[in-house]
Design a protein around this motif. Sequence first.
Motif, PDB file in Angstrom:
ATOM      1  N   LEU A 388       0.827  -1.195   0.000  1.00 47.83           N
ATOM      2  CA  LEU A 388       0.000   0.000   0.000  1.00 47.83           C
ATOM      3  C   LEU A 388       0.865   1.251   0.000  1.00 47.83           C
ATOM      4  CD1 LEU A 388      -2.632  -1.074   2.693  1.00 47.83           C
ATOM      5  CD2 LEU A 388      -2.722  -1.401   0.214  1.00 47.83           C
ATOM      6  N   ASN A 389       0.294   2.358  -0.478  1.00 47.64           N
ATOM      7  CA  ASN A 389       1.039   3.620  -0.485  1.00 47.64           C
ATOM      8  C   ASN A 389       1.461   4.032   0.920  1.00 47.64           C
ATOM      9  OD1 ASN A 389       1.021   4.018  -3.224  1.00 47.64           O
ATOM     10  ND2 ASN A 389      -0.824   5.285  -3.237  1.00 47.64           N
ATOM     11  N   THR A 390       0.622   3.714   1.887  1.00 47.76           N
ATOM     12  CA  THR A 390       0.955   4.094   3.265  1.00 47.76           C
ATOM     13  C   THR A 390       2.179   3.350   3.787  1.00 47.76           C
ATOM     14  OG1 THR A 390      -0.637   2.438   4.010  1.00 47.76           O
ATOM     15  CG2 THR A 390      -1.400   4.732   3.872  1.00 47.76           C
ATOM     16  N   ARG A 391       2.464   2.171   3.211  1.00 48.71           N
ATOM     17  CA  ARG A 391       3.621   1.376   3.631  1.00 48.71           C
ATOM     18  C   ARG A 391       4.835   1.580   2.719  1.00 48.71           C
ATOM     19  NH1 ARG A 391       2.789  -2.867   7.282  1.00 48.71           N
ATOM     20  NH2 ARG A 391       1.160  -2.202   8.731  1.00 48.71           N
ATOM     21  N   ASP A 392       4.743   2.542   1.834  1.00 48.58           N
ATOM     22  CA  ASP A 392       5.827   2.760   0.880  1.00 48.58           C
ATOM     23  C   ASP A 392       7.049   3.359   1.580  1.00 48.58           C
ATOM     24  OD1 ASP A 392       6.999   2.690  -1.610  1.00 48.58           O
ATOM     25  OD2 ASP A 392       6.222   4.646  -2.220  1.00 48.58           O
ATOM     26  N   GLN A 393       8.182   3.284   0.887  1.00 42.85           N
ATOM     27  CA  GLN A 393       9.430   3.817   1.431  1.00 42.85           C
ATOM     28  C   GLN A 393      10.309   4.320   0.303  1.00 42.85           C
ATOM     29  OE1 GLN A 393      10.944   0.244   3.312  1.00 42.85           O
ATOM     30  NE2 GLN A 393      12.206  -0.250   1.533  1.00 42.85           N
ATOM     31  N   ALA A 394      11.134   5.306   0.598  1.00 41.28           N
ATOM     32  CA  ALA A 394      12.132   5.804  -0.342  1.00 41.28           C
ATOM     33  C   ALA A 394      13.506   5.341   0.113  1.00 41.28           C
ATOM     34  CB  ALA A 394      12.080   7.325  -0.406  1.00 41.28           C
ATOM     35  N   GLU A 395      14.412   5.163  -0.866  1.00 41.54           N
ATOM     36  CA  GLU A 395      15.754   4.682  -0.551  1.00 41.54           C
ATOM     37  C   GLU A 395      16.807   5.601  -1.148  1.00 41.54           C
ATOM     38  OE1 GLU A 395      16.092   0.099  -0.603  1.00 41.54           O
ATOM     39  OE2 GLU A 395      14.572   0.584  -2.110  1.00 41.54           O
ATOM     40  N   GLU A 396      17.850   5.838  -0.356  1.00 36.63           N
ATOM     41  CA  GLU A 396      19.036   6.563  -0.803  1.00 36.63           C
ATOM     42  C   GLU A 396      20.214   5.611  -0.652  1.00 36.63           C
ATOM     43  OE1 GLU A 396      17.356  10.827   0.932  1.00 36.63           O
ATOM     44  OE2 GLU A 396      19.085   9.847   1.862  1.00 36.63           O
ATOM     45  N   LEU A 397      20.713   5.135  -1.784  1.00 33.10           N
ATOM     46  CA  LEU A 397      21.697   4.065  -1.776  1.00 33.10           C
ATOM     47  C   LEU A 397      22.945   4.479  -2.545  1.00 33.10           C
ATOM     48  CD1 LEU A 397      19.197   1.215  -2.741  1.00 33.10           C
ATOM     49  CD2 LEU A 397      19.898   1.840  -0.430  1.00 33.10           C
ATOM     50  N   GLY A 398      23.956   3.634  -2.450  1.00 38.21           N
ATOM     51  CA  GLY A 398      25.154   3.837  -3.253  1.00 38.21           C
ATOM     52  C   GLY A 398      26.389   4.061  -2.419  1.00 38.21           C
ATOM     53  N   ALA A 399      27.529   3.991  -3.100  1.00 34.99           N
ATOM     54  CA  ALA A 399      28.793   4.023  -2.379  1.00 34.99           C
ATOM     55  C   ALA A 399      29.896   4.566  -3.258  1.00 34.99           C
ATOM     56  CB  ALA A 399      29.157   2.624  -1.887  1.00 34.99           C
ATOM     57  N   ASP A 451      -6.851  -4.166   5.209  1.00 28.89           N
ATOM     58  CA  ASP A 451      -7.223  -4.500   6.589  1.00 28.89           C
ATOM     59  C   ASP A 451      -5.988  -4.824   7.441  1.00 28.89           C
ATOM     60  OD1 ASP A 451      -9.936  -4.293   5.938  1.00 28.89           O
ATOM     61  OD2 ASP A 451     -10.026  -6.396   5.316  1.00 28.89           O
ATOM     62  N   GLU A 452      -5.003  -5.488   6.824  1.00 31.16           N
ATOM     63  CA  GLU A 452      -3.851  -6.004   7.574  1.00 31.16           C
ATOM     64  C   GLU A 452      -2.758  -4.953   7.754  1.00 31.16           C
ATOM     65  OE1 GLU A 452      -1.168 -10.047   7.322  1.00 31.16           O
ATOM     66  OE2 GLU A 452      -1.449  -8.890   5.490  1.00 31.16           O
ATOM     67  N   GLN A 453      -2.576  -4.069   6.773  1.00 24.16           N
ATOM     68  CA  GLN A 453      -1.450  -3.128   6.781  1.00 24.16           C
ATOM     69  C   GLN A 453      -1.951  -1.719   7.094  1.00 24.16           C
ATOM     70  OE1 GLN A 453       0.700  -3.400   3.053  1.00 24.16           O
ATOM     71  NE2 GLN A 453       0.667  -5.636   3.067  1.00 24.16           N
ATOM     72  N   LEU A 454      -2.086  -1.415   8.374  1.00 21.68           N
ATOM     73  CA  LEU A 454      -2.521  -0.088   8.793  1.00 21.68           C
ATOM     74  C   LEU A 454      -1.304   0.745   9.185  1.00 21.68           C
ATOM     75  CD1 LEU A 454      -5.713  -0.895  10.908  1.00 21.68           C
ATOM     76  CD2 LEU A 454      -5.504  -0.439   8.451  1.00 21.68           C
ATOM     77  N   GLY A 455      -1.513   2.050   9.213  1.00 22.75           N
ATOM     78  CA  GLY A 455      -0.413   2.945   9.549  1.00 22.75           C
ATOM     79  C   GLY A 455       0.585   3.030   8.409  1.00 22.75           C
ATOM     80  N   GLY A 456       1.793   3.527   8.721  1.00 22.70           N
ATOM     81  CA  GLY A 456       2.833   3.673   7.717  1.00 22.70           C
ATOM     82  C   GLY A 456       3.885   2.589   7.841  1.00 22.70           C
ATOM     83  N   ARG A 457       5.007   2.797   7.138  1.00 22.49           N
ATOM     84  CA  ARG A 457       6.120   1.854   7.266  1.00 22.49           C
ATOM     85  C   ARG A 457       6.675   1.879   8.686  1.00 22.49           C
ATOM     86  NH1 ARG A 457      11.591   1.789   7.289  1.00 22.49           N
ATOM     87  NH2 ARG A 457      12.582  -0.063   6.407  1.00 22.49           N
TER      88      ARG A 457
END
Length: 1018
Positions: A388-399, A451-457
């Motif tokens: 769900l959009n509410t459980r989405d996340q952004a990533e900043e990766l690399g080295a 129903d199962e994934q409430l709130g955010g990440r």
Amino acid sequence: MYEVHSLMAREGYKITDFERSKEMRRSICAFTVLALLFGAGMAWGQAQKGSITVTVEAEDGSRLPGVTVTAESDQTLTRRTVLTNQHGQAMLVALDPAHNYVVTSTLEGFNGARNENVVVRAGQDVPIRVVLSLETVREEMIVTAESPIVDMTSSVAGQDITLELTESLPTGRSYQDYLQLVPGVMPAIDQGQGYNPASRSGLNYRDLLGEVGQSRDNYYYLEGINVTDGVQGYSRTNINTEIIQEQSVLTGGLPAEFVGAPGLVSNVITKSGGNQFTGSVNYYFQDDNLVEDNEHAADATFSAYDTALTVGGPIVQDKAWFFASYRKVYADYDVADLDTGVLLRTVEHDENQAFAKLTWAPTQKDLLTGVFLSDPRDISGERDNTLLNTRDQAEELGAERYSLTYSRVFSSASLDLGYAEHDGDNNVLSAIDASLNDVAFCGGDDFSREDEQLGGRGDNNYETRGTETTRGAFEYFLDTSWGDHSLKFGVEVSEYNDFRDAQYVNGERYVSISDRYINDNLTNREVINDFSILDFNALNPSDYDGFIETVDGLANRQAFYDLFDIDGDGVISPEELADNLIFNSTEGNPDGQINYGRRYTLAPGAGTTRSEGSVFYLQDMWQWDRWSVNAGVRAEEWSHFATTGQKVFTFDYDYAPRLSIAYDLTGQGKSRLSFYYGRYYDPIRNNATNFVGSLTTREFEEQVYVAALGQWVRFRTRGGATQLDATFAPTTKTPYTDEYTLGYKTDMGRNMSIEVNLIKRETREIIEDYDYGLYADPTVYPGPIDDPNSFYLGPGFFGFDGTPTSNFNIGTLPPGNYRSWKGLELIFRKRYSDNWQLLASYNYADAEGNTNSDSNFDFAGDVLWLDPRAPNIEGVQPGLIEHLFKVAGSYNWDNGFQIGGSYRWNSGTIVNITQQQVRRNNPIQGEAFEYAGVTENWVREDAVGGLENPSYGVLDLRAAYLWKITDKLQADFFLDIFNVFDDQKAVQLEDREALPEFGTGVRFVDPRRYYLGARLRF
């Protein structure tokens, strides 16, 4: 003897950055002095170089000493000239890999010989037999185009992935994707970690979220830089594949100079430039118009491009070269809901890859190389259409990664020295500012993801993981009447570090019960037995003990005893708590659900854990007549440090013997029979260091809600220095895998070979975290400790001086813990010649065991029903794929047209039938019965290895036109077709039996897609 350090006894002591740098400087100085003591120095670890052994004979078969033998290539600055010894042999060592070495042999009074297109591969020796004729009549040099393809001295299993192969096949333009060409490498399923496939006995499944198709048992090297993640054990490093000179993938039979791995070892060696300026510009494109309809989800709109530039050439002719590359990868994806097809979000992936390499050869014997790599990338969200959009996340990766290497060749020795550094971001940020709230439902009831994934990440994690390595080796060549010896000694000093600043959004996260059960007055026992998610478990000794300890310190202690001490004996038993802890309140729940479990932050915090390792190896490659023996030993020591700088544990030196014996069956260098035995130690990763050493990071409580009193009650404190989360038991050992291999390989002529390998692997001393009281306190253990099948271990098993006060204790699993793997491997390879090439393989495997632990810290030491000795635990190893078949090849026409393709089929991954408990997909439990005097819901008889995912095959094709515009300018045009037959079969089924989707597909083969590309080479 294993060294353990008491954190409490040394509280407050901290190693400063200055002291740490002094330690590293002392290590480097000691390393350098040791190199000098060995006369010529020390070699760069993961076999970056190869060698050529030339045997020169006269026409009557007699060996010729004093022949001048020279090897050179326009792809590398390593040029060698050696005289043959009294046996007519010359060994040209420390050669950079290249595919077009020219070997010339000259002696006064004889016609010379010239061998062209000699292929040198990293870590391998190329034997060449040369016959010189008398110079009675002046003749031209003999030209030999076919290079030997069987290393007669080695038992190493694996493949070198060549440019001719990868540039003719439809691949994912990543070195990780190229691993799929290698025999025995299992299909990878991208689950947000990149493609990190399993091989041989490397685990292909783990309990955490039921992950399939990802392995943490591999090692990855780029130009000698260890880019293996020190915490998770995978590689997220990305490079422009056009910089690759050779990718060596080793799957077994590793000599002592190589790190051991239950999976594979991948080593990428890059291009160096040349005496002429060369380069390329390319552009690849794909969008949703080039993809067939998705049979299992709504079609999503996307657009992606991949463009890169390479350039290389001389700085000083024959002395200094450079090679550089820049690559831009961008894509945007519309993600549609799996069930409804409604657009959820648009995800952007933006990546920039830079590479630079300088090579300087001040003399013919010296070579200095510097490398820089960078791959920052931003990913705005997840492409998972079940998220769900509410459980989405952004990533900043690399080295950014740096390496500096120096090599020198002496008359009878070679030296390589190197330093590498690698620092990578791994930041993961929640899409919305809301606490995570996972909601549990009764098994068999219908519910949706909404129903199962409430709130955010629920988490914002800032993390930087780094590696620093100094290493080298010294190789000495000795010619005796009993054969030739190549003695190699190596040293490696490494540090892995992991900075973390991880915080819960709003300082808390929840596990709740759906409000549809508000009038059911559910007991903890009912939740334990029947619900989809488990948090607090009164029947778990660790949870129970923590709860009682907190209650006994509360001001309203008596209210709890009035509520739960049903028989009035002054003790709240686990059974009384399980049957009378009622969940029927939504008070204060952020989403109006029934309160059950909560993690509550006491104090934020950040810190860096680290591990330091010292590795030594010694090996002797002995060649006598038709026999080649490589005998060696590898010693490894690792120490782990907390965020305060305190040393928390030292795994003292483990010694891994390695032995291979190869026999030349015909004496012509064509057919080899080999035997191998070796031990691979698998050092504990930094996820264990984080478990034990997070003394300054976030501190939080695990709580359960007591509705009758309207009160959250702590049953465990984690993180920070107040309550140690875990300690290493003094008896903890390093896990290891023993390998036995019997192999046969023969050169069929015309660049074709056949290889057969029989392999057996046994993994032992597997680790887990323990509930100490359950296993070492006779008053807590729920059965008779003297039962013949008792699970009780006693304090002596762990080796603590007293009773540890930490929540958990990391230790080796009880005697009898094991994983066993057996396999048969058949390989046919036709290297590129006569316009075509082919690599085909079949692998059969069988695996069984009684634990799936891999430093994941699952439940095997927390509950008796997952103990390796428990009923129904032993069985087929989850993750097993019994049958693998692969074929890849290409054909070129003289008019510039090229066709290439690959077909990969597997019989399906075998996994467990599971239930989810604290994000672990554990084998499902059955009805309770008594075993060893303990009545428990033991694992159900059909659970372990009880679900087989479908078999499937994928055919990919490439059509290309290679247009030679001028002698120095060529344009290439590509059309790649992935999944030609558009067979979108399931590759992974839902394994949680409580879910309505059990046994149905959750991941599928991607629809047929087309990929367009063009490249200009100069």
